[in-house]
Scaffold this active site. Structure first.
Site, mmCIF file in Angstrom:
data_model
loop_
_atom_site.group_PDB
_atom_site.id
_atom_site.type_symbol
_atom_site.label_atom_id
_atom_site.label_comp_id
_atom_site.label_asym_id
_atom_site.label_seq_id
_atom_site.Cartn_x
_atom_site.Cartn_y
_atom_site.Cartn_z
ATOM 1 N N TYR A 139 0.923 -1.139 -0.064
ATOM 2 C CA TYR A 139 0.014 0.037 -0.060
ATOM 3 C C TYR A 139 0.849 1.224 -0.054
ATOM 4 O O TYR A 139 0.545 2.297 -0.679
ATOM 5 C CB TYR A 139 -0.889 0.126 1.318
ATOM 6 C CG TYR A 139 -1.689 1.153 1.084
ATOM 7 C CD1 TYR A 139 -3.025 1.418 0.325
ATOM 8 C CD2 TYR A 139 -1.365 2.236 2.255
ATOM 9 C CE1 TYR A 139 -3.687 2.548 0.375
ATOM 10 C CE2 TYR A 139 -2.371 3.600 2.323
ATOM 11 C CZ TYR A 139 -3.368 3.374 1.321
ATOM 12 O OH TYR A 139 -4.093 4.467 1.461
ATOM 13 N N LYS A 175 0.856 4.317 -2.785
ATOM 14 C CA LYS A 175 0.891 5.680 -2.419
ATOM 15 C C LYS A 175 1.839 6.685 -2.757
ATOM 16 O O LYS A 175 1.758 7.809 -3.283
ATOM 17 C CB LYS A 175 0.571 5.825 -1.086
ATOM 18 C CG LYS A 175 -1.101 5.079 -0.635
ATOM 19 C CD LYS A 175 -2.257 6.065 -1.183
ATOM 20 C CE LYS A 175 -2.767 5.584 -2.407
ATOM 21 N NZ LYS A 175 -3.806 6.420 -3.106
#
Length: 311
Positions: free
Chosen positions: A178, A182
């Protein structure tokens, strides 16, 4: 001076496309843009949830002009189909908010095209969408907002093997995957700004993050493969300690509408740790500013998406 939604200028005659309006940030961004006169194009995977979001937007911004486009960011063919549909339907697209995302699938999961699900959805799908929409965005002198996360600071690089058919051989760690998706959002936003300015193109690319906001992303990602007690617990805790989704949308809205922004900026909540509060310009990690990594990510993304994104 503290930014407020009342600082959003009149957007009458402007059109905004927002991905992921069935979640909290997307629908709240849509509502506020509609309140200020923008016509909206919103995307969703689930038709029923899209209808619910439309009803919510209409209730909060009566008389709003909203079109819905079906889009699955985890399917590159569908991304191209949706972008072609938008390009054929509209003469201008003034704001693009690349917002949709997924967080923390508990087990290794892949997109339809075989890429790790978080990177494939959060970054690669939006990279491809922006590339396919690029002629329309240039024509419209558009503002492009890439939604990142405070968690981008947890990534000290991007494993570019993620963009190969074989994928990365490393052990899957959902928080690491994740964070890298990002920081990729932010690397893309900053590199797009660099390239646009170098080419003399009047397109503004900025990044934004919502801080810790109470949205459904804390449930949908951890529930891939079935709901779990951990996912439900995380979601309930977020409801208690996080700021509202409406407040989480403030940095996105400032990024999308503040006329003082010229490109390359990053906005987030102004409170301690950037968890909550009114939006302001905030700093990024060193990784997010790595021009060599950004160039390598761009090339890997073009290859994986099967699209040439020439600025």
């Amino acid at each position: 001076m503290t930014w407020k939604t009342t600082d959003i200028p009149d957007l009458t005659g402007r059109r905004a496309l927002i991905t992921g309006v069935t979640g909290g940030l997307g629908v709240n961004t849509a509502i506020e843009l509609a309140r200020h006169g923008a016509s909206l194009v919103v995307t969703a995977r689930d038709a029923k949830k899209a209808d619910e979001a439309l009803e919510h937007i209409e209730n909060e911004a009566p008389g709003s002009n909203v079109d819905v486009i079906s889009l699955d960011l985890a399917t590159l063919a569908d991304v191209k189909r949706a972008a072609d549909e938008v390009s054929a339907a509209y003469e201008h697209l003034d704001i693009l908010v690349n917002n949709a995302g997924i967080m923390f699938p508990p087990k290794p999961s892949k997109t339809v095209d075989g890429y790790e699900l978080q990177m494939g959805t959060n970054h690669l799908g939006h990279f491809a969408l922006t590339a396919h929409l690029w002629p329309l965005l240039v024509k419209s002198k558009a503002r492009i907002v890439s939604v990142s996360s405070n968690m981008h600071k947890a990534a000290d690089g991007v494993d570019l093997r993620t963009f190969t058919p074989e994928g990365s051989p490393r052990r899957y760690k959902r928080t690491q995957a994740y964070a890298e998706s990002k920081v990729s959002n932010l690397l893309f936003a900053i590199e797009l700004d660099r390239r646009a300015k170098a080419a003399g193109i009047d397109v503004v690319s900025v990044g934004a993050h919502p801080g810790y906001a109470s949205t459904n992303i804390t449930m949908t990602g951890p529930s891939v493969g079935g709901k779990s007690l951990q996912a439900m617990g995380m979601h309930q805790v977020s409801k208690v300690i996080a700021q509202s989704a409406a407040a989480g949308a403030w940095p996105l809205l400032m990024a999308a509408t503040d006329p003082s922004l010229t490109g390359g900026e990053y906005l987030g909540p102004g409170g301690p740790g950037q968890w909550r509060g009114r939006p302001k310009l905030v700093g990024t990690s060193r990784t997010a500013q790595d021009a060599d990594l950004a160039n390598a990510l761009w090339a890997a993304s073009e290859s994986a998406a099967g699209v040439e994104f020439s600025v």
